[in-house]
Design an enzyme around this catalytic site. Structure first.
Site, mmCIF file in Angstrom:
data_model
loop_
_atom_site.group_PDB
_atom_site.id
_atom_site.type_symbol
_atom_site.label_atom_id
_atom_site.label_comp_id
_atom_site.label_asym_id
_atom_site.label_seq_id
_atom_site.Cartn_x
_atom_site.Cartn_y
_atom_site.Cartn_z
ATOM 1 N N LYS A 1 -0.068 3.662 -2.654
ATOM 2 C CA LYS A 1 -1.123 4.667 -2.536
ATOM 3 C C LYS A 1 -0.557 6.066 -2.321
ATOM 4 O O LYS A 1 -1.298 7.052 -2.458
ATOM 5 C CB LYS A 1 -2.079 4.292 -1.415
ATOM 6 C CG LYS A 1 -2.854 3.014 -1.708
ATOM 7 C CD LYS A 1 -3.802 2.647 -0.581
ATOM 8 C CE LYS A 1 -4.554 1.369 -0.944
ATOM 9 N NZ LYS A 1 -4.244 0.259 -0.050
ATOM 10 N N SER B 1 0.798 -1.231 0.000
ATOM 11 C CA SER B 1 0.000 0.000 0.000
ATOM 12 C C SER B 1 0.828 1.278 0.000
ATOM 13 O O SER B 1 0.259 2.374 -0.050
ATOM 14 C CB SER B 1 -0.948 0.003 1.201
ATOM 15 O OG SER B 1 -2.022 -0.878 0.989
ATOM 16 N N SER C 1 -6.206 3.783 4.105
ATOM 17 C CA SER C 1 -5.556 2.930 3.098
ATOM 18 C C SER C 1 -6.584 2.150 2.288
ATOM 19 O O SER C 1 -6.396 0.980 1.970
ATOM 20 C CB SER C 1 -4.568 1.966 3.776
ATOM 21 O OG SER C 1 -3.667 1.428 2.835
#
Length: 404
Positions: A91, A88, A151
């Site tokens: 992101k 993640s 997230s």
């Protein structure tokens, strides 16, 4: 029931961070860390390289890095350029593109983003979600919070489809921006960081991206320090445990998949120095927090800011040809600071552009000043003309030519 469960997350993350550091934001007892069945053995400690001789930390991770924010200089690292699964941490690029679109006016905070079936999270506990309802709409600013704080994979996919028509199209935007920033070891396939063999980034590239977010998204960077966000009645805490235990940490992002391990990019500012750390593929949420804290502590204890030359000082008087004056004062155009090992002495030298001729305008770059330590360059800054110098008349120019 779901809302109650997520409300406890901030406390869980704070406890996962381990012992508090000076200047801590909250008081909490260190947690006793129990190895879960899913936890893998810690990687062997990976020693790094640094401008500081001796005492470079060894971090149990596949790659790690410490960067000075102001200069972008890598202060210490190990395996910084290996492409690895970023989970993640991906992101950060997704949120950065949203932030830049908001800055340029391509997006507005209250624009509505639709949640397609492809973007919708189906209530799975195996992925991070903002829990956007199917076929609902959410504002861009809520989507951005859902990406940065929660997230959310659903938020990331929804904004990707909104901005580029599809997640595949958005990945092309991600890669174009990565290339523009100089991220040489990165290839994005999706907006979330979900596993894909071709989806990779490196510690050095992720530090470059973190620096760009802090520098270029100042209006939205405070979101990365927010500890929780409530949407659709569900409150979730930021997974960055250092936000709960170190008041100097104000971002950036966590990541975890089985393939990528536990990852963390942090930023901390103490006094006039900001440092960025990247930890890739360690074995637990506690380890990524502990090792990031250790790396930050080492960096702030071993490095300091130094100003080789004061902004208002005349560095040299540069000789000019064919001007009404023979020289022009040269100095710095802005404050110049370097991050150097503590106690390191700096020497400076000047390089002027060859064959300087009038006219010269105040503010023109006419050379550079180089800072060195132990015979090695550690930084440079442009030298700026401090006054206008007009070109001499024809007769004076002829006389200057003859007496050369």
């Amino acid at each position: 029931m779901q809302s109650t469960q997520f409300a406890f997350l901030p406390l869980v993350f704070a406890l996962a961070a381990g012992a508090l550091v000076p200047g801590a934001a909250i008081a909490a007892k260190p947690a006793v860390h129990k190895k879960s069945a899913a936890e893998v053995p810690a990687p062997a400690p990976l020693a790094g390289q640094s401008a500081v001789e001796g005492g470079v930390p060894a971090i149990p991770a596949k790659a790690w890095l410490l960067m000075d924010f102001d200069s972008g200089e890598v202060l210490a690292s190990a395996n910084p350029d290996e492409p690895l699964p970023p989970a993640s941490l991906t992101k950060m690029m997704t949120s950065f593109l949203v932030e830049q679109a908001l800055r340029s006016g391509k997006l507005k905070k209250d624009d509505l983003v639709s949640v397609s079936e492809n973007a919708w999270c189906r209530g799975s506990s195996t992925e991070s979600c903002m829990y956007l309802p199917l076929n609902s709409q959410a504002t861009v600013i809520d989507i951005l919070r859902g990406i940065v704080i929660q997230s959310g994979n659903d938020a990331s996919k929804a904004i990707a489809e909104h901005m580029a028509g599809s997640e595949e199209g958005f990945a092309k935007l991600m890669n174009a921006e990565a290339q523009r920033l100089g991220m040489k070891h990165t290839n994005f396939v999706n907006a979330t960081g979900l596993p894909d063999p071709a989806h990779k980034s490196s510690a050095s590239d992720l530090a470059i991206l973190a620096r760009a977010i802090i520098r270029d998204s100042s209006d939205y960077y405070p979101l990365y320090a927010e500890r929780e966000f409530k949407y659709n009645g569900i409150k979730q805490g930021n997974r960055n445990a250092l936000l709960y235990t170190d008041s100097t940490v104000d971002g950036l992002k966590t990541g975890h998949t089985q393939e990528a391990g536990y990852c963390l990019v942090t930023s901390s500012k103490r006094n006039d120095m900001r440092l960025i750390t990247v930890i890739l593929n360690t074995n637990s949420a506690k380890a990524r927090a502990d090792e990031s804290r250790k790396l930050l502590g080492w960096g702030f204890s071993r490095f300091e800011k130094a100003s080789p030359i004061q902004p208002n000082a005349v560095v040299t008087n540069a000789k000019l040809s064919y001007g009404k004056a023979d020289t022009v004062a040269a100095g710095l155009g802005a404050p110049w600071t370097l991050t150097v090992p503590r106690g390191q002495k700096l020497q400076t030298s000047v390089q002027l552009k060859p064959d300087l001729e009038a006219p010269v305008s105040k503010g023109a770059v006419i050379g550079k000043v180089i800072a060195e330590s132990n015979g090695k360059p550690v930084g440079e800054a442009p030298l700026i003309a401090q006054a206008d110098v007009e070109r001499a008349g024809f007769m004076l120019r002829m006389w200057q030519y003859l007496i050369k």
